[in-house]
Write a protein that holds these residues in place. Structure first.
Motif, PDB file in Angstrom:
ATOM      1  N   SER A 247       0.833  -1.215   0.000  1.00 41.54           N
ATOM      2  CA  SER A 247       0.000   0.000   0.000  1.00 41.54           C
ATOM      3  C   SER A 247       0.859   1.253   0.000  1.00 41.54           C
ATOM      4  O   SER A 247       0.548   2.241  -0.668  1.00 41.54           O
ATOM      5  CB  SER A 247      -0.940  -0.003   1.213  1.00 41.54           C
ATOM      6  OG  SER A 247      -1.856  -1.073   1.142  1.00 41.54           O
ATOM      7  N   SER A 248       1.980   1.213   0.742  1.00 44.20           N
ATOM      8  CA  SER A 248       2.879   2.366   0.804  1.00 44.20           C
ATOM      9  C   SER A 248       3.501   2.639  -0.558  1.00 44.20           C
ATOM     10  O   SER A 248       3.574   3.794  -1.006  1.00 44.20           O
ATOM     11  CB  SER A 248       3.989   2.120   1.835  1.00 44.20           C
ATOM     12  OG  SER A 248       3.450   1.912   3.118  1.00 44.20           O
ATOM     13  N   LEU A 249       3.960   1.582  -1.226  1.00 47.32           N
ATOM     14  CA  LEU A 249       4.581   1.743  -2.546  1.00 47.32           C
ATOM     15  C   LEU A 249       3.559   2.197  -3.588  1.00 47.32           C
ATOM     16  O   LEU A 249       3.868   3.039  -4.443  1.00 47.32           O
ATOM     17  CB  LEU A 249       5.235   0.425  -2.965  1.00 47.32           C
ATOM     18  CG  LEU A 249       6.504   0.070  -2.171  1.00 47.32           C
ATOM     19  CD1 LEU A 249       6.846  -1.405  -2.346  1.00 47.32           C
ATOM     20  CD2 LEU A 249       7.677   0.938  -2.602  1.00 47.32           C
ATOM     21  N   ILE A 250       2.354   1.659  -3.513  1.00 46.07           N
ATOM     22  CA  ILE A 250       1.281   2.083  -4.427  1.00 46.07           C
ATOM     23  C   ILE A 250       0.991   3.569  -4.239  1.00 46.07           C
ATOM     24  O   ILE A 250       0.879   4.337  -5.204  1.00 46.07           O
ATOM     25  CB  ILE A 250       0.008   1.237  -4.210  1.00 46.07           C
ATOM     26  CG1 ILE A 250       0.239  -0.200  -4.694  1.00 46.07           C
ATOM     27  CG2 ILE A 250      -1.196   1.847  -4.923  1.00 46.07           C
ATOM     28  CD1 ILE A 250      -0.815  -1.186  -4.225  1.00 46.07           C
ATOM     29  N   HIS A 251       0.894   3.980  -2.968  1.00 42.84           N
ATOM     30  CA  HIS A 251       0.622   5.385  -2.658  1.00 42.84           C
ATOM     31  C   HIS A 251       1.734   6.290  -3.160  1.00 42.84           C
ATOM     32  O   HIS A 251       1.492   7.358  -3.751  1.00 42.84           O
ATOM     33  CB  HIS A 251       0.445   5.564  -1.146  1.00 42.84           C
ATOM     34  CG  HIS A 251       0.093   6.956  -0.751  1.00 42.84           C
ATOM     35  ND1 HIS A 251       0.879   7.697   0.104  1.00 42.84           N
ATOM     36  CD2 HIS A 251      -0.931   7.757  -1.106  1.00 42.84           C
ATOM     37  CE1 HIS A 251       0.338   8.903   0.260  1.00 42.84           C
ATOM     38  NE2 HIS A 251      -0.759   8.961  -0.454  1.00 42.84           N
ATOM     39  N   GLY A 252       2.996   5.846  -2.942  1.00 49.17           N
ATOM     40  CA  GLY A 252       4.138   6.648  -3.389  1.00 49.17           C
ATOM     41  C   GLY A 252       4.137   6.863  -4.887  1.00 49.17           C
ATOM     42  O   GLY A 252       4.352   7.982  -5.365  1.00 49.17           O
ATOM     43  N   HIS A 253       3.867   5.812  -5.648  1.00 48.00           N
ATOM     44  CA  HIS A 253       3.854   5.930  -7.112  1.00 48.00           C
ATOM     45  C   HIS A 253       2.651   6.731  -7.603  1.00 48.00           C
ATOM     46  O   HIS A 253       2.764   7.526  -8.542  1.00 48.00           O
ATOM     47  CB  HIS A 253       3.876   4.539  -7.742  1.00 48.00           C
ATOM     48  CG  HIS A 253       5.225   3.894  -7.713  1.00 48.00           C
ATOM     49  ND1 HIS A 253       6.312   4.413  -8.379  1.00 48.00           N
ATOM     50  CD2 HIS A 253       5.674   2.782  -7.082  1.00 48.00           C
ATOM     51  CE1 HIS A 253       7.365   3.651  -8.177  1.00 48.00           C
ATOM     52  NE2 HIS A 253       7.013   2.651  -7.391  1.00 48.00           N
ATOM     53  N   CYS A 254       1.487   6.511  -6.995  1.00 44.08           N
ATOM     54  CA  CYS A 254       0.295   7.282  -7.382  1.00 44.08           C
ATOM     55  C   CYS A 254       0.514   8.773  -7.145  1.00 44.08           C
ATOM     56  O   CYS A 254       0.114   9.608  -7.963  1.00 44.08           O
ATOM     57  CB  CYS A 254      -0.926   6.808  -6.604  1.00 44.08           C
ATOM     58  SG  CYS A 254      -1.628   5.247  -7.181  1.00 44.08           S
ATOM     59  N   PHE A 265       2.763  -2.958  -8.728  1.00 43.48           N
ATOM     60  CA  PHE A 265       2.749  -3.373  -7.323  1.00 43.48           C
ATOM     61  C   PHE A 265       1.370  -3.890  -6.910  1.00 43.48           C
ATOM     62  O   PHE A 265       1.265  -4.809  -6.100  1.00 43.48           O
ATOM     63  CB  PHE A 265       3.179  -2.214  -6.413  1.00 43.48           C
ATOM     64  CG  PHE A 265       4.658  -2.056  -6.322  1.00 43.48           C
ATOM     65  CD1 PHE A 265       5.426  -2.980  -5.642  1.00 43.48           C
ATOM     66  CD2 PHE A 265       5.297  -0.986  -6.926  1.00 43.48           C
ATOM     67  CE1 PHE A 265       6.802  -2.854  -5.561  1.00 43.48           C
ATOM     68  CE2 PHE A 265       6.679  -0.846  -6.859  1.00 43.48           C
ATOM     69  CZ  PHE A 265       7.427  -1.785  -6.178  1.00 43.48           C
ATOM     70  N   LEU A 266       0.329  -3.297  -7.486  1.00 42.18           N
ATOM     71  CA  LEU A 266      -1.025  -3.749  -7.172  1.00 42.18           C
ATOM     72  C   LEU A 266      -1.226  -5.196  -7.616  1.00 42.18           C
ATOM     73  O   LEU A 266      -1.741  -6.040  -6.861  1.00 42.18           O
ATOM     74  CB  LEU A 266      -2.031  -2.830  -7.863  1.00 42.18           C
ATOM     75  CG  LEU A 266      -3.483  -2.905  -7.421  1.00 42.18           C
ATOM     76  CD1 LEU A 266      -3.637  -2.610  -5.953  1.00 42.18           C
ATOM     77  CD2 LEU A 266      -4.320  -1.932  -8.233  1.00 42.18           C
ATOM     78  N   HIS A 267      -0.773  -5.499  -8.825  1.00 40.09           N
ATOM     79  CA  HIS A 267      -0.930  -6.863  -9.332  1.00 40.09           C
ATOM     80  C   HIS A 267       0.056  -7.831  -8.680  1.00 40.09           C
ATOM     81  O   HIS A 267      -0.270  -9.009  -8.477  1.00 40.09           O
ATOM     82  CB  HIS A 267      -0.783  -6.867 -10.855  1.00 40.09           C
ATOM     83  CG  HIS A 267      -1.993  -6.344 -11.551  1.00 40.09           C
ATOM     84  ND1 HIS A 267      -3.111  -7.107 -11.787  1.00 40.09           N
ATOM     85  CD2 HIS A 267      -2.294  -5.104 -12.008  1.00 40.09           C
ATOM     86  CE1 HIS A 267      -4.031  -6.377 -12.403  1.00 40.09           C
ATOM     87  NE2 HIS A 267      -3.561  -5.149 -12.532  1.00 40.09           N
ATOM     88  N   GLU A 268       1.222  -7.351  -8.339  1.00 43.50           N
ATOM     89  CA  GLU A 268       2.186  -8.176  -7.603  1.00 43.50           C
ATOM     90  C   GLU A 268       1.604  -8.591  -6.257  1.00 43.50           C
ATOM     91  O   GLU A 268       1.738  -9.750  -5.827  1.00 43.50           O
ATOM     92  CB  GLU A 268       3.486  -7.382  -7.391  1.00 43.50           C
ATOM     93  CG  GLU A 268       4.553  -8.083  -6.577  1.00 43.50           C
ATOM     94  CD  GLU A 268       5.257  -9.193  -7.337  1.00 43.50           C
ATOM     95  OE1 GLU A 268       6.032  -9.935  -6.696  1.00 43.50           O
ATOM     96  OE2 GLU A 268       5.029  -9.322  -8.561  1.00 43.50           O
ATOM     97  N   MET A 269       0.944  -7.656  -5.606  1.00 37.42           N
ATOM     98  CA  MET A 269       0.286  -7.931  -4.332  1.00 37.42           C
ATOM     99  C   MET A 269      -0.771  -9.020  -4.498  1.00 37.42           C
ATOM    100  O   MET A 269      -0.862  -9.959  -3.700  1.00 37.42           O
ATOM    101  CB  MET A 269      -0.343  -6.634  -3.803  1.00 37.42           C
ATOM    102  CG  MET A 269      -1.071  -6.776  -2.489  1.00 37.42           C
ATOM    103  SD  MET A 269      -1.635  -5.166  -1.871  1.00 37.42           S
ATOM    104  CE  MET A 269      -3.030  -4.870  -2.942  1.00 37.42           C
ATOM    105  N   MET A 270      -1.559  -8.899  -5.541  1.00 36.81           N
ATOM    106  CA  MET A 270      -2.618  -9.871  -5.790  1.00 36.81           C
ATOM    107  C   MET A 270      -2.056 -11.253  -6.095  1.00 36.81           C
ATOM    108  O   MET A 270      -2.567 -12.277  -5.617  1.00 36.81           O
ATOM    109  CB  MET A 270      -3.494  -9.409  -6.949  1.00 36.81           C
ATOM    110  CG  MET A 270      -4.340  -8.201  -6.624  1.00 36.81           C
ATOM    111  SD  MET A 270      -5.173  -7.624  -8.102  1.00 36.81           S
ATOM    112  CE  MET A 270      -6.061  -9.099  -8.572  1.00 36.81           C
ATOM    113  N   LEU A 271      -0.976 -11.294  -6.882  1.00 38.30           N
ATOM    114  CA  LEU A 271      -0.358 -12.574  -7.224  1.00 38.30           C
ATOM    115  C   LEU A 271       0.188 -13.285  -5.993  1.00 38.30           C
ATOM    116  O   LEU A 271       0.248 -14.511  -5.943  1.00 38.30           O
ATOM    117  CB  LEU A 271       0.771 -12.356  -8.240  1.00 38.30           C
ATOM    118  CG  LEU A 271       0.332 -11.982  -9.665  1.00 38.30           C
ATOM    119  CD1 LEU A 271       1.541 -11.608 -10.509  1.00 38.30           C
ATOM    120  CD2 LEU A 271      -0.444 -13.127 -10.306  1.00 38.30           C
ATOM    121  N   LYS A 272       0.600 -12.479  -4.974  1.00 37.75           N
ATOM    122  CA  LYS A 272       1.112 -13.063  -3.731  1.00 37.75           C
ATOM    123  C   LYS A 272      -0.026 -13.484  -2.797  1.00 37.75           C
ATOM    124  O   LYS A 272       0.222 -13.949  -1.685  1.00 37.75           O
ATOM    125  CB  LYS A 272       2.005 -12.044  -3.014  1.00 37.75           C
ATOM    126  CG  LYS A 272       3.277 -11.676  -3.770  1.00 37.75           C
ATOM    127  CD  LYS A 272       4.310 -12.769  -3.678  1.00 37.75           C
ATOM    128  CE  LYS A 272       5.549 -12.427  -4.493  1.00 37.75           C
ATOM    129  NZ  LYS A 272       6.288 -11.278  -3.977  1.00 37.75           N
TER     130      LYS A 272
END
Length: 468
Positions: A247-254, A265-272
């Motif tokens: 969530s932190s990395l998603i927020h930083g990039h957004c 990162f959003l899809h990487e999170m889902m794949l994990k």
């Protein structure tokens, strides 16, 4: 909290009928401004509190006297219930009657003093440990480090850490995690990273919480490259990132408009197999509300992914549609709720702010009603946004009705609430009423800030121009 600090609690029932231009909107469910704990819960807590004190007094007069374990059990329960002063007072009575504390007792007292921000007494207790021939354990040391950090004495906590390590005390992940968190809150990110290196030299492996704490702050300060480096280091160490990391990395990039990276990162999170929570959703909604990015929302949410499209895409389309087209779709919060992601007060506040900012106060009232109907407890920020929207939407009477009700019930509204209301009065040319409210504000020991005075000065200058 200081006198003007917002109390994040629920409020009592508000008998309010907010009138729309077309029809009367009555809150379908009473405004849940009830105290955080219902009356029966409060009664049960009070009874438990008095029972603990009564039991303790009985123990003191019992023959033979009880073991220190029984004393510790009561002191521990009082400390856990935030009755820190009572726990300290009862211990003093026990000590007066000859009870000798053990290390567990001492740790309870340390915790109480630290929560009361009385670090002088806490360190006096540490001296008592040595006089008793006891050795402080990691709980003792962690409690003192945490107490210093809670009191914003992070520099002193760092010095204490250096002193402990120089004397050969072995600290654990909790000790380092507390220090890292304190350093990050002060923006001392370089020191926090150096502390990770010290952990490694002491053969203590940083955990995912420590890494995520630093990554979160790096992202919030815009240091995305450094955050990526730590993320890669985590992976190399065999640690699995959690929802906070992603969530932190998603927020930083957004925040930097880097939608493709956020999408990765959003899809990487889902794949994990990590399911996004309401915090992740709030980050996305907040960014899109500020940017009005409907196309990027589709990229982020990956329209080829059926689950994400169904769960989130409709909600973010709605949010961005509001901002771009100035229209409202039915049931935004209901849609989120039905999709299995329960909105919280932060979600609703973000949406409410976006709607009121676009001067669609009618839609804001509708959203507020949905929020109430779903059982989301409004906080003071919610009320501030709603009052401000009503004032700017020329609904001063409705705004004043909410404001006066809160005052009449004794709730401590903050400087922002007063300033919003003063601004609303000035916008309607009611300068004398605004000055009266300023006096009332001071009587309530809520001091005006620069924003309050700027509002009044602007109104006064406008009044002088009108006279001229």
């Amino acid at each position: 909290m200081r006198s003007c600090a917002a109390r994040r609690c629920a409020f009592p029932h508000l008998p309010l009928c907010i009138r729309c231009s077309s029809s009367s909107i009555i809150l379908s469910s009473p405004f849940p401004l009830t105290p955080k704990f219902f009356a029966h819960s409060q009664t049960r807590d009070v009874n438990s509190f008095h029972d603990s004190i009564a039991s303790f007094i009985r123990f003191l007069h019992q023959h033979p006297p009880p073991s220190i374990l029984q004393i510790n059990k009561i002191l521990g329960s009082l400390a856990k219930a935030q009755h820190h002063r009572t726990a300290i007072s009862l211990f003093a009575q026990a000590e007066f009657r000859g009870f000798t504390p053990d290390l567990f007792t001492i740790n309870i007292l340390l915790n109480c003093y630290c929560h009361l921000d009385d670090m002088y007494s806490a360190f006096s207790i540490l001296g008592k440990i040595h006089k008793m021939g006891l050795q402080p354990d990691t709980v003792t040391l962690n409690t003192l480090i945490k107490g210093l950090c809670i009191g914003n004495q992070v520099g002193e906590a760092w010095d204490f850490y250096d002193e402990l390590t120089a004397k050969g005390f072995q600290l654990d992940e909790i000790s380092y995690g507390t220090l890292v968190n304190g350093l990050c809150k002060l923006g001392k990110l370089r020191s926090a990273i150096k502390l990770i290196r010290k952990m490694e030299r002491h053969s203590i492996k940083p955990n995912v919480v420590i890494y995520s704490t630093i990554i979160d702050r790096l992202c919030k300060y815009g240091h995305i490259v450094e955050a990526h480096a730590l993320y890669s280091e985590m992976i190399d160490q065999g640690l699995l990132p959690d929802i906070v990391t992603y969530s932190s990395l998603i927020h930083g990039h957004c925040s930097k408009g880097q939608w493709e990276e956020a999408n990765w990162f959003l899809h990487e999170m889902m794949l994990k197999g990590i399911e996004p929570n309401v915090y992740t959703l709030n980050i996305l909604i907040d960014v899109f509300c500020k940017e009005g990015k409907i196309i990027e929302a589709e990229v982020i949410l990956g329209r080829d992914d059926e689950m994400w499209r169904e769960t989130y895409c409709c909600n973010l389309h709605f949010v961005n549609g509001w901002i771009r087209k100035n229209v409202i779709c039915a049931g935004p919060v209901d849609d989120m709720h039905d999709s299995g992601v329960a909105p919280d007060v932060v979600t609703c506040n973000i949406l409410l702010h976006a709607v009121c900012k676009s001067q669609h106060v009618e839609h804001g009232i509708a959203l507020f009603q949905q929020m109430v109907a779903l059982g989301v407890q409004p906080d003071l920020h919610t009320l501030n946004v709603l009052i401000d929207g009503l004032c700017k939407g020329y609904r001063l009477n409705d705004a004043w009705e909410i404001f006066e009700y809160l005052l009449s019930k004794g709730y401590r509204v903050n400087v922002y609430t007063y300033s919003i209301m003063i601004n609303g009065l000035c916008r309607q040319g009611l300068f004398d009423e605004a000055m009266t409210l300023l006096s009332k504000m001071k009587e309530k020991e809520c001091l005006p800030n620069s924003m309050t005075y700027r509002i009044l000065l602007r109104a006064l200058l406008g009044k002088v121009r009108m006279i001229e």
